[in-house]
Design a protein around this motif. Structure first.
Motif, PDB file in Angstrom:
ATOM      1  N   VAL A 176      -2.180  -0.464  11.462  1.00 19.20           N
ATOM      2  CA  VAL A 176      -2.524  -1.093  10.037  1.00 19.20           C
ATOM      3  C   VAL A 176      -2.110  -2.787  10.260  1.00 19.20           C
ATOM      4  O   VAL A 176      -2.364  -3.619   9.427  1.00 19.20           O
ATOM      5  N   LEU A 235      -6.853   1.848   5.664  1.00 19.90           N
ATOM      6  CA  LEU A 235      -7.681   0.698   5.655  1.00 19.90           C
ATOM      7  C   LEU A 235      -8.815   0.909   4.909  1.00 19.90           C
ATOM      8  O   LEU A 235      -9.420  -0.149   4.253  1.00 19.90           O
ATOM      9  N   VAL A 256      -2.241   1.124  -4.479  1.00 16.57           N
ATOM     10  CA  VAL A 256      -1.784  -0.020  -4.279  1.00 16.57           C
ATOM     11  C   VAL A 256      -0.922  -0.445  -5.317  1.00 16.57           C
ATOM     12  O   VAL A 256      -1.080  -0.307  -6.618  1.00 16.57           O
ATOM     13  N   LEU A 259      -3.176  -5.451   7.175  1.00 14.93           N
ATOM     14  CA  LEU A 259      -2.976  -5.490   5.816  1.00 14.93           C
ATOM     15  C   LEU A 259      -2.326  -6.768   5.550  1.00 14.93           C
ATOM     16  O   LEU A 259      -1.473  -7.085   6.431  1.00 14.93           O
ATOM     17  N   ASP A 260      -2.264  -7.148   4.366  1.00 18.44           N
ATOM     18  CA  ASP A 260      -1.735  -8.308   3.743  1.00 18.44           C
ATOM     19  C   ASP A 260      -0.097  -7.866   3.116  1.00 18.44           C
ATOM     20  O   ASP A 260       0.747  -8.746   2.762  1.00 18.44           O
ATOM     21  N   VAL A 289       3.018  -0.816   4.256  1.00 24.15           N
ATOM     22  CA  VAL A 289       2.953   0.158   3.818  1.00 24.15           C
ATOM     23  C   VAL A 289       4.151   1.059   3.374  1.00 24.15           C
ATOM     24  O   VAL A 289       5.099   1.108   4.177  1.00 24.15           O
ATOM     25  N   MET A 339       0.976  -1.141   0.145  1.00 20.20           N
ATOM     26  CA  MET A 339       0.062   0.055  -0.325  1.00 20.20           C
ATOM     27  C   MET A 339       0.953   1.233   0.021  1.00 20.20           C
ATOM     28  O   MET A 339       1.835   1.181   0.757  1.00 20.20           O
ATOM     29  N   ASN A 377       1.000  -4.117  10.107  1.00 17.55           N
ATOM     30  CA  ASN A 377       1.829  -4.481   9.071  1.00 17.55           C
ATOM     31  C   ASN A 377       3.203  -3.274   9.034  1.00 17.55           C
ATOM     32  O   ASN A 377       2.654  -2.244   9.786  1.00 17.55           O
ATOM     33  N   ALA A 394      -8.037  -0.055   1.162  1.00 14.98           N
ATOM     34  CA  ALA A 394      -7.826  -1.688   1.310  1.00 14.98           C
ATOM     35  C   ALA A 394      -9.175  -2.336   1.174  1.00 14.98           C
ATOM     36  O   ALA A 394      -9.391  -3.195   0.490  1.00 14.98           O
TER      37      ALA A 394
END
Length: 673
Positions: A557, A498, A287, A535-536, A539, A274, A559, A501
């Motif tokens: 977030v 978020l 993204v 998040l997967d 950032v 992100m 991550n 996302a």
């Protein structure tokens, strides 16, 4: 023998607040090396002034011989801002094969406004078969139109399947008027006539504006003895030559955000992330997937108009370092509110105008009770006086009182009605409001020091004196309120990331983030049911203030947050490290059994053999994209051709319906020798 100097690359980005410049060399490892970077305030009335300020600064810092620069590339918000603000030249729209009812679709009538439109009989069907073309009405109107418009936009029915009628109208207009003409098939191969007409209309409006920017930049480069190709970042992150951009300026919308994504990947090496780019006015979130920006499949939306331009799927939020800080109304424990309006930070106003600002803030602090307008100033933006034409009498009277030096609003306004008048002047772009912002809070806490910390502290003291629902001061000190403001900015940044996302995952992003379960998860709220959200992917934080505002982002977030070393010039760096990338399309249809029609570029041909038709289409797009890549600025393009078939099976027999052939050419831009 004297060693030949290594080629250097100059990247430029014109943002809403600052114009950035970066000098970059391919030498110095796989990511190259930033040799110098600089910022100058963007001069909206003449972008070349801000560009020269930033570029001269990097040349001075690096002691570089301008002749060593072999490539210049720029990203710009000019096209985006023009569409958002409803600016651009007066254009005549020529609709061939359409009716007046078609203007009501896709916002075309709204976009057209009072500009003229001419309807002509003609156009084609889905297979490229022509109706009778009659351009006599257009020819009769051209003498008057040629004297009253800056360009023409031509859109014919199913021109993507056969552009013959657009070409005929284009040639007639050029012969009779000599003015620029944009034909819709040159911009998009997609069906949907009214939206293609909208895209063509907006492109025609922007041509003279982008032309002035490119001409001003080329003039500046020539004056500095920088003899190098000039490239422009397109909205999908690819580079194209300035000449290419001049003809297709609509493709430069979202150029700046796209450049930031290219810069983010280059600096971090992350293919999936992100990307959140915080500036003075806005935060842009997008993204990265597989090393490329995710594009908006429906086409870029700018200024409320959905175009057919391929551009990054970017979500923009009114949150930045210069966002207005306000207080929630009517609450016992009011929340801090940020944006979406940008203010001139008090610290910046104090640096530029000194005691004119600080003495007024001190006067307001000496008052026994806080005032509603405390810590607020008004000043002119500096646009030419001709742009103030058309003001109402109350607006003109108030505008006359406001000058280039900030004037305390509690001295300026004498009634509540004048507050609405002032806001209208701000909306027209004639007046700036100066007030307390997150940038001021950072100055109070010693986390930023480029402007006047005294003005920032005085503004924070005034804001801390505001009352909550119980009549108490909202904070005991400027430090406490400043800390709350910065924490709020980080929290809102997390929510916007978020939200993006969730939206990319097909949910209602804003509603999902606002849900109590997500709020508890972000807060790590203790409870019997433990909730978390993550998040997967990491950032990437961009922007000069990212190291400050994103320091606490990771825990919100779920991550990591990576802030690259040169994050403050990511856009300018992205402008210079990108690649040229262009495409061409052809379609093969079957108007009747046994006949295969190839529509590619400006030609339509028929074949009786499917394989030969497909081969011809593939050869056509390969040749078209090779020429287009050369025009766009690369001599070493790699070309990839793909073909997608639409077929059906009837009684075990394969039935050909259509084939879509796409060629993509990409390569590094050519540099000066």
């Amino acid at each position: 023998m004297t060693a030949k100097p290594k080629p250097l690359f100059l990247g430029i980005d014109t943002g809403g607040t600052y114009t950035d410049a970066v000098l970059w060399s391919e030498q110095g490892g796989p990511k190259g090396k930033v040799l110098a970077k600089a910022k100058a305030l963007t001069t909206r009335h003449d972008l070349a002034v801000g560009i020269s300020g930033a570029v001269d600064a990097v040349l001075g810092k690096s002691a570089t011989d301008p002749a060593a620069i072999k490539l210049v590339s720029m990203s710009t918000t000019l096209a985006t801002n023009a569409l958002v603000e409803g600016q651009g030249g007066r254009v005549a729209l020529i609709m061939i094969g359409f009716t007046g009812a078609d203007l009501a679709r896709d916002g075309l009538k709204t976009a057209l406004g009072t500009d003229p439109v001419v309807f002509c009989p003609g156009g084609h069907d889905v297979h490229g078969n022509a109706a009778k073309l009659d351009l006599s009405g257009l020819e009769a109107a051209l003498p008057e139109l040629g004297a009253s418009v800056s360009g023409f936009a031509v859109c014919a029915y199913f021109a993507t399947r056969n552009p013959a009628h657009e070409l005929a109208a284009r040639d007639l207009i050029r012969e009779k008027t000599g003015l620029p003409v944009t034909a819709s098939h040159e911009l998009s191969a997609k069906l949907g006539g009214p939206r293609r007409a909208l895209t063509t209309l907006l492109n025609a409006r922007l041509i003279s504006m982008i032309d002035r920017l490119v001409a001003a930049t080329e003039g500046f480069l020539e004056a500095r003895n920088i003899v190098a190709p000039l490239m422009v970042v397109r909205g999908d992150g690819a580079l194209v030559s300035a000449a290419f951009a001049r003809q297709r300026p609509i493709e430069t919308i979202l150029s700046g955000p796209a450049a930031s994504l290219v810069g983010a990947r280059h600096m971090t090496g992350l293919d999936n992330a992100m990307v959140s780019d915080i500036g003075g006015t806005t935060t842009d979130v997008a993204v990265l997937d597989g090393g490329r920006p995710r594009l908006d499949p429906e086409g870029a939306t700018v200024g409320g108009f959905r175009t057919m331009v391929e551009a990054v799927a970017m979500r923009t939020f009114g949150l930045g370092g210069d966002s207005e800080v306000a207080l929630e109304d009517g609450a016992l424990n009011p929340k801090i509110l940020l944006g979406p309006r940008r203010l001139v930070p008090l610290a910046l106003a104090g640096m530029m105008h000194g005691a004119s600002v600080t003495s007024e803030l001190e006067r307001q602090l000496r008052a026994p009770n806080p005032g509603r307008m405390d810590g607020r100033f008004a000043l002119r933006t500096g646009v030419p006086d001709r742009l103030a034409a058309g003001l109402t009498a109350p607006e003109a009277k108030l505008y006359e009182l406001i000058g280039a030096v900030p004037l305390a609003i509690d001295r300026l306004l004498t009634s509540n009605a004048q507050n609405a008048t002032l806001n209208r002047l701000v909306s027209r772009g004639l007046v700036h409001i100066s007030g307390f912002t997150p940038s001021d809070a950072a100055h109070v806490l010693g986390k930023q020091a480029n402007w006047d910390p005294l003005a920032a502290r005085l503004g924070a003291e005034l804001f801390a004196r505001k009352r909550d629902g119980r009549g108490q001061y909202i904070a005991p000190s400027p430090e406490v309120i400043s800390e709350r403001v910065l924490l709020t900015l980080t929290r809102w940044s997390a929510e916007y990331i978020l939200e993006t996302a969730f939206a990319e995952d097909g949910l209602d992003g804003a509603a999902t983030v606002a849900h109590a379960l997500v709020q508890r998860a972000v807060d790590s709220h203790p409870g019997i049911a433990r909730l978390s959200v993550a998040l997967d992917r990491p950032v990437i934080g961009l922007g000069a203030s990212a190291p400050l505002h994103y320091a606490g982002l990771a825990e919100l977030v779920g991550n990591e947050c990576v802030v690259p070393e040169d994050t403050d010039v990511a856009n300018a760096l992205g402008a210079v490290v990108g690649q040229v990338r262009v495409s061409a399309e052809a379609r093969v249809s079957q108007p009747k059994e046994g006949l295969f029609r190839v529509a590619s570029g400006q030609t339509v041909r028929d074949f009786t053999d499917e394989a030969k038709a497909i081969a011809a289409a593939e050869a056509d797009v390969r040749a078209i994209v090779a020429a287009r890549a050369k025009d766009a600025g690369t001599d070493n393009a790699e070309i990839d051709v793909s073909t997608e078939f639409k077929v059906s099976t009837v009684e075990a027999q394969r039935m050909f319906i259509e084939a879509h052939v796409v060629a993509v050419a990409s390569g590094r831009p050519r540099i000066a020798v």
